[in-house]
Design a protein around this motif. Sequence first.
Motif, PDB file in Angstrom:
ATOM      1  N   GLY A  18     -95.803   3.750 -13.768  1.00  0.00           N
ATOM      2  CA  GLY A  18     -95.293   2.572 -13.057  1.00  0.00           C
ATOM      3  C   GLY A  18     -93.784   2.437 -13.146  1.00  0.00           C
ATOM      4  O   GLY A  18     -93.137   1.930 -12.229  1.00  0.00           O
ATOM      5  N   LEU A  19     -93.219   2.914 -14.237  1.00  0.00           N
ATOM      6  CA  LEU A  19     -91.771   2.815 -14.430  1.00  0.00           C
ATOM      7  C   LEU A  19     -90.991   3.800 -13.575  1.00  0.00           C
ATOM      8  O   LEU A  19     -89.777   3.656 -13.419  1.00  0.00           O
ATOM      9  N   VAL A  20     -91.656   4.797 -13.016  1.00  0.00           N
ATOM     10  CA  VAL A  20     -90.941   5.787 -12.201  1.00  0.00           C
ATOM     11  C   VAL A  20     -91.405   5.819 -10.751  1.00  0.00           C
ATOM     12  O   VAL A  20     -90.853   6.566  -9.952  1.00  0.00           O
ATOM     13  N   LEU A  30     -80.028  10.567 -13.123  1.00  0.00           N
ATOM     14  CA  LEU A  30     -78.838   9.743 -13.330  1.00  0.00           C
ATOM     15  C   LEU A  30     -78.707   9.363 -14.799  1.00  0.00           C
ATOM     16  O   LEU A  30     -79.702   9.062 -15.462  1.00  0.00           O
ATOM     17  N   ARG A  31     -77.477   9.372 -15.278  1.00  0.00           N
ATOM     18  CA  ARG A  31     -77.209   8.945 -16.654  1.00  0.00           C
ATOM     19  C   ARG A  31     -75.999   8.034 -16.643  1.00  0.00           C
ATOM     20  O   ARG A  31     -75.047   8.253 -15.898  1.00  0.00           O
ATOM     21  N   GLY A 147     -90.012   2.425 -23.160  1.00  0.00           N
ATOM     22  CA  GLY A 147     -88.870   1.544 -23.416  1.00  0.00           C
ATOM     23  C   GLY A 147     -87.570   2.152 -22.924  1.00  0.00           C
ATOM     24  O   GLY A 147     -86.718   1.459 -22.361  1.00  0.00           O
ATOM     25  N   GLN A 148     -87.408   3.450 -23.130  1.00  0.00           N
ATOM     26  CA  GLN A 148     -86.217   4.118 -22.620  1.00  0.00           C
ATOM     27  C   GLN A 148     -86.180   4.070 -21.095  1.00  0.00           C
ATOM     28  O   GLN A 148     -85.114   3.849 -20.502  1.00  0.00           O
ATOM     29  N   ARG A 153     -83.991   1.868 -16.115  1.00  0.00           N
ATOM     30  CA  ARG A 153     -84.144   1.135 -14.854  1.00  0.00           C
ATOM     31  C   ARG A 153     -83.123   0.000 -14.771  1.00  0.00           C
ATOM     32  O   ARG A 153     -82.469  -0.182 -13.749  1.00  0.00           O
ATOM     33  N   ARG A 154     -82.996  -0.751 -15.831  1.00  0.00           N
ATOM     34  CA  ARG A 154     -82.064  -1.880 -15.845  1.00  0.00           C
ATOM     35  C   ARG A 154     -80.631  -1.383 -15.656  1.00  0.00           C
ATOM     36  O   ARG A 154     -79.885  -1.915 -14.843  1.00  0.00           O
ATOM     37  N   THR A 155     -80.276  -0.351 -16.388  1.00  0.00           N
ATOM     38  CA  THR A 155     -78.918   0.190 -16.321  1.00  0.00           C
ATOM     39  C   THR A 155     -78.580   0.709 -14.930  1.00  0.00           C
ATOM     40  O   THR A 155     -77.440   0.581 -14.484  1.00  0.00           O
ATOM     41  N   HIS A 156     -79.563   1.254 -14.234  1.00  0.00           N
ATOM     42  CA  HIS A 156     -79.311   1.875 -12.932  1.00  0.00           C
ATOM     43  C   HIS A 156     -79.737   0.999 -11.756  1.00  0.00           C
ATOM     44  O   HIS A 156     -79.841   1.491 -10.626  1.00  0.00           O
ATOM     45  N   GLY A 157     -79.940  -0.287 -12.018  1.00  0.00           N
ATOM     46  CA  GLY A 157     -80.149  -1.250 -10.938  1.00  0.00           C
ATOM     47  C   GLY A 157     -81.550  -1.327 -10.368  1.00  0.00           C
ATOM     48  O   GLY A 157     -81.739  -1.885  -9.289  1.00  0.00           O
ATOM     49  N   PHE A 158     -82.533  -0.832 -11.072  1.00  0.00           N
ATOM     50  CA  PHE A 158     -83.916  -0.945 -10.616  1.00  0.00           C
ATOM     51  C   PHE A 158     -84.539  -2.202 -11.219  1.00  0.00           C
ATOM     52  O   PHE A 158     -84.240  -2.554 -12.363  1.00  0.00           O
TER      53      PHE A 158
END
Length: 170
Positions: A18-20, A30-31, A147-148, A153-158
Amino acid sequence: MKDLLVWALDHARQQTLGLVTDVPADRGCLRSAPGEQHPAWVLGHLLLGDTYLLALLGVEDLSDDFPALLRSYGPAAPPLPSIDRYDALPTLVDRLRSAGSRRLSAIGPLAFADLDRPTPDPALARAQPTIAHHLHSLVCHEGYHAGQLAAWRRTHGFPPTRWSFAPPQA
């Protein structure tokens, strides 16, 4: 206990997938910082674990690409930003979904004595002495990487995703 392990492994995998599910293939590496574990690396890493588990349980031989999985996704393989270095995100999702189903099918018929067997890998056995210990650790391992993925997701705007262990929404 076995039924709880199967349930937890299944839901942990649902969470990971679900996270991807909405991550475009071209954004899977992306990093925001060196060493950030991006979706392509995490999915390949979990696939590596499933592949090894199925071999530990004696239900499948190690896949022909196991050495390549180990080189790209093993604990000593740092996540790199190059999408060309990794399998395509949709391929990893499909393989991880399939491996997850096969591991549940392999664990389902195990008896308590099977779960109590020593872990056949001497290095793993130092921290996970039985198959049951190893299966429990896989639930925690997948949660750690989920968790990672959530942080990625949060860091990359998802947007956030629904937690797979929550009651279904009405």
